[in-house]
Design an enzyme around this catalytic site. Sequence first.
Site, PDB file in Angstrom:
ATOM      1  N   HIS A 117      41.926   4.254 -41.510  1.00 30.53           N
ATOM      2  CA  HIS A 117      41.552   2.816 -41.234  1.00 30.53           C
ATOM      3  C   HIS A 117      41.702   1.811 -42.379  1.00 30.53           C
ATOM      4  CE1 HIS A 117      38.446   4.251 -43.595  1.00 30.53           C
ATOM      5  NE2 HIS A 117      37.983   3.136 -43.802  1.00 30.53           N
ATOM      6  N   ASP A 119      39.735  -1.378 -44.200  1.00 29.76           N
ATOM      7  CA  ASP A 119      38.173  -1.726 -44.182  1.00 29.76           C
ATOM      8  C   ASP A 119      38.011  -3.213 -43.533  1.00 29.76           C
ATOM      9  OD1 ASP A 119      37.254   0.636 -45.206  1.00 29.76           O
ATOM     10  OD2 ASP A 119      37.303  -0.404 -47.369  1.00 29.76           O
ATOM     11  N   HIS A 272      43.255   4.164 -45.279  1.00 29.06           N
ATOM     12  CA  HIS A 272      42.906   5.152 -46.099  1.00 29.06           C
ATOM     13  C   HIS A 272      42.158   5.949 -45.353  1.00 29.06           C
ATOM     14  CE1 HIS A 272      39.731   1.914 -46.302  1.00 29.06           C
ATOM     15  NE2 HIS A 272      38.907   2.819 -46.583  1.00 29.06           N
ATOM     16  N   ARG A 287      30.279   1.378 -52.876  1.00 25.19           N
ATOM     17  CA  ARG A 287      31.487   0.659 -52.465  1.00 25.19           C
ATOM     18  C   ARG A 287      31.173  -0.831 -52.608  1.00 25.19           C
ATOM     19  NH1 ARG A 287      33.805   0.812 -46.461  1.00 25.19           N
ATOM     20  NH2 ARG A 287      33.481  -1.467 -46.044  1.00 25.19           N
TER      21      ARG A 287
HETATM   22  C1  OGA Z   1      35.233   3.924 -47.604  1.00 24.07           C
HETATM   23  C2  OGA Z   1      36.000   4.976 -47.346  1.00 24.07           C
HETATM   24  C3  OGA Z   1      36.525   7.197 -47.830  1.00 24.07           C
HETATM   25  C4  OGA Z   1      36.188   8.249 -48.764  1.00 24.07           C
HETATM   26  O1  OGA Z   1      34.335   3.948 -48.396  1.00 24.07           O
HETATM   27  O2  OGA Z   1      35.579   2.696 -47.107  1.00 24.07           O
HETATM   28  O3  OGA Z   1      36.418   4.942 -46.252  1.00 24.07           O
HETATM   29  O4  OGA Z   1      36.701   8.881 -49.365  1.00 24.07           O
HETATM   30  N1  OGA Z   1      35.610   5.949 -47.878  1.00 24.07           N
HETATM   31  O5  OGA Z   1      34.624   8.114 -49.088  1.00 24.07           O
HETATM   32 MN    MN Z   2      37.017   2.536 -45.655  1.00 25.99          MN
END
Ligand code: OGA
Ligand code: MN
Length: 296
Positions: A117, A119, A272, A287
């Site tokens: 995806h 974000d 990602h 995050r």
């Molecule tokens: C996010 C995500 C991936 C991870 O925090 O947006 O997709 O590896 N994380 O934690």
């Molecule tokens: Mn993400």
Amino acid sequence: MTAAPASEVSPPSQHFEVRPFNAPVGAEVVGLDISKPINTEDFTRLHKAHLDHHVLVFRNQQITPQEHIDFSRRFGPLEIHVLHQFQLKNHPEILIVSNIKENGEPIGLGDAGVYWHSDISYKPKPSLGSLLHAQELPSEGGDTLFADQHLAWESLSSELQQRILPLKAEHSYLAKYEELRAKNPWRPKLSQAQIDQVAPAVQPVVRTHPETGRKALFVSEHFTTRIVGLPQEESDALLAELFAHSVKPEFVYRHQWAPHDLVFWDNRSLMHLAAGTPDHLRRRLNRTTIVGDTPF
Ligand code: OGA
Ligand code: MN
């Protein structure tokens, strides 16, 4: 000559280096301490490096949540995630990404990124970029993968490029929510107010990066539900083809986390994925998410 007022004195340069990875995307920024002042010239270099490499890794950043927020804000306003249950206390701009449970309660979003995806693609203004800061890491697993959607676009056949260029697709936060909640019952049941915050958004299938002008594929298995105007079967088939293409190994950088890593990626250029953490091992990251602009 009188000295300039302190507020006008530029902090000294941190003389950092940008070292591209041996991978399709990504670079390490060496010699920059995020907790120290970053002058305009250094910031401009950093900004350019982010546009060039799409994901920047800053190792060993011993920063506070407030420093993480302050650095993120230099790139734009910050998103407050719809899952307010997982905000860091007193810092709503930070979403806790974690598989840890305390007294049986999850402290964070435990399955963030289990599907590829970008974000916040489900909102009219998706994210510019996100910054994850490692807090506690498992002894194995827990990698994050990044796939370059400019390369994905550029490597499509010209027939397929022409076919998809005018198309739009619907993105929905709810697309996989109930499926994930069935697997992970700790996922909160969304209130009506939360559901209202994440009404589906229609996005171009191919977007133009607003700063570099490069085109990128902009559909994802997590949030994209259908191509607008196509019969369901045709839409499903086209999306399946694009999903499979968009994450080919030759577009991917795999990040292995080290203590206090800060990773800053461009959601307009990349998708990602969380590779996954064994259930018995603890993982926690903080995050921040920068709000971007309307895709075109
Ligand atoms: C996010 C995500 C991936 C991870 O925090 O947006 O997709 O590896 N994380 O934690
Ligand atoms: Mn993400």
